[in-house]
Design a protein around this motif. Sequence first.
Motif, PDB file in Angstrom:
ATOM      1  N   UNK A  20       0.819  -1.220   0.000  1.00  0.00           N
ATOM      2  CA  UNK A  20       0.000   0.000   0.000  1.00  0.00           C
ATOM      3  C   UNK A  20       0.849   1.264   0.000  1.00  0.00           C
ATOM      4  N   UNK A  21       2.100   1.193   0.473  1.00  0.00           N
ATOM      5  CA  UNK A  21       2.944   2.375   0.571  1.00  0.00           C
ATOM      6  C   UNK A  21       4.070   2.403  -0.464  1.00  0.00           C
ATOM      7  N   UNK A  22       4.455   1.232  -0.950  1.00  0.00           N
ATOM      8  CA  UNK A  22       5.546   1.163  -1.923  1.00  0.00           C
ATOM      9  C   UNK A  22       6.888   1.418  -1.252  1.00  0.00           C
ATOM     10  N   UNK A  23       7.926   1.443  -2.058  1.00  0.00           N
ATOM     11  CA  UNK A  23       9.247   1.784  -1.545  1.00  0.00           C
ATOM     12  C   UNK A  23      10.026   0.644  -0.929  1.00  0.00           C
ATOM     13  N   UNK A  38      13.698 -13.520   5.570  1.00  0.00           N
ATOM     14  CA  UNK A  38      13.512 -12.659   4.406  1.00  0.00           C
ATOM     15  C   UNK A  38      14.119 -11.294   4.721  1.00  0.00           C
ATOM     16  N   UNK A  39      14.550 -10.621   3.649  1.00  0.00           N
ATOM     17  CA  UNK A  39      15.105  -9.272   3.764  1.00  0.00           C
ATOM     18  C   UNK A  39      14.243  -8.347   2.932  1.00  0.00           C
ATOM     19  N   UNK A  40      13.880  -7.222   3.515  1.00  0.00           N
ATOM     20  CA  UNK A  40      13.155  -6.175   2.805  1.00  0.00           C
ATOM     21  C   UNK A  40      14.124  -5.009   2.690  1.00  0.00           C
ATOM     22  N   UNK A  41      14.353  -4.523   1.491  1.00  0.00           N
ATOM     23  CA  UNK A  41      15.225  -3.365   1.398  1.00  0.00           C
ATOM     24  C   UNK A  41      14.459  -2.170   0.853  1.00  0.00           C
ATOM     25  N   UNK A  42      14.798  -1.017   1.372  1.00  0.00           N
ATOM     26  CA  UNK A  42      14.114   0.215   1.042  1.00  0.00           C
ATOM     27  C   UNK A  42      14.588   0.750  -0.303  1.00  0.00           C
ATOM     28  N   UNK A  43      13.640   1.174  -1.116  1.00  0.00           N
ATOM     29  CA  UNK A  43      13.971   1.826  -2.379  1.00  0.00           C
ATOM     30  C   UNK A  43      13.706   3.330  -2.298  1.00  0.00           C
ATOM     31  N   UNK A  44      13.304   3.784  -1.123  1.00  0.00           N
ATOM     32  CA  UNK A  44      13.003   5.194  -0.921  1.00  0.00           C
ATOM     33  C   UNK A  44      14.207   5.929  -0.345  1.00  0.00           C
ATOM     34  N   UNK A  45      14.552   7.023  -0.946  1.00  0.00           N
ATOM     35  CA  UNK A  45      15.668   7.827  -0.427  1.00  0.00           C
ATOM     36  C   UNK A  45      15.321   8.521   0.884  1.00  0.00           C
ATOM     37  N   UNK A  46      14.048   8.776   1.101  1.00  0.00           N
ATOM     38  CA  UNK A  46      13.621   9.499   2.296  1.00  0.00           C
ATOM     39  C   UNK A  46      13.445   8.602   3.521  1.00  0.00           C
ATOM     40  N   UNK A  47      13.440   7.299   3.336  1.00  0.00           N
ATOM     41  CA  UNK A  47      13.231   6.379   4.462  1.00  0.00           C
ATOM     42  C   UNK A  47      14.398   6.452   5.442  1.00  0.00           C
ATOM     43  N   UNK A  69      22.492   4.698   7.342  1.00  0.00           N
ATOM     44  CA  UNK A  69      23.612   5.467   7.876  1.00  0.00           C
ATOM     45  C   UNK A  69      23.657   6.814   7.170  1.00  0.00           C
ATOM     46  N   UNK A  70      23.817   7.872   7.935  1.00  0.00           N
ATOM     47  CA  UNK A  70      23.840   9.204   7.321  1.00  0.00           C
ATOM     48  C   UNK A  70      25.053   9.366   6.405  1.00  0.00           C
ATOM     49  N   UNK A  71      24.833  10.029   5.294  1.00  0.00           N
ATOM     50  CA  UNK A  71      25.925  10.309   4.359  1.00  0.00           C
ATOM     51  C   UNK A  71      26.775  11.442   4.921  1.00  0.00           C
ATOM     52  N   UNK A  72      28.073  11.222   4.972  1.00  0.00           N
ATOM     53  CA  UNK A  72      28.998  12.234   5.475  1.00  0.00           C
ATOM     54  C   UNK A  72      29.575  12.966   4.264  1.00  0.00           C
ATOM     55  N   UNK A  73      29.375  14.276   4.254  1.00  0.00           N
ATOM     56  CA  UNK A  73      29.884  15.079   3.150  1.00  0.00           C
ATOM     57  C   UNK A  73      31.311  15.507   3.456  1.00  0.00           C
ATOM     58  N   UNK A  74      32.206  15.212   2.567  1.00  0.00           N
ATOM     59  CA  UNK A  74      33.604  15.591   2.744  1.00  0.00           C
ATOM     60  C   UNK A  74      33.894  16.789   1.854  1.00  0.00           C
ATOM     61  N   UNK A  75      34.677  17.709   2.382  1.00  0.00           N
ATOM     62  CA  UNK A  75      34.983  18.926   1.606  1.00  0.00           C
ATOM     63  C   UNK A  75      35.921  18.652   0.449  1.00  0.00           C
TER      64      UNK A  75
END
Length: 75
Positions: A20-23, A38-47, A69-75
């Motif tokens: 019903x929600x997709x992703x 079973x493994x469910x993996x998220x296809x949503x970037x916002x999850x 895990x949060x993406x760490x932005x490197x300069x």
Amino acid sequence: YESPRSYDETIDYYRRYFRSRGGAKWRNIVNLPTIRAKHIYSTSRKAAWQGINIYEHRGRVRIYVIPKTPQVKTP
């Protein structure tokens, strides 16, 4: 987490929920006489999660949520 439902009932619940929600996409991890998973993996970037593992072993059903895990932005 431990599910109060059987393995099949837990899988059915999550299939209905994500249908019903997709992703989410599904794949088998293992299917042996003593353990099923079973493994469910998220296809949503916002999850906030990247995966969910549902296991049954010795009649107990466990649900493991794998946080994204949060993406760490490197300069």
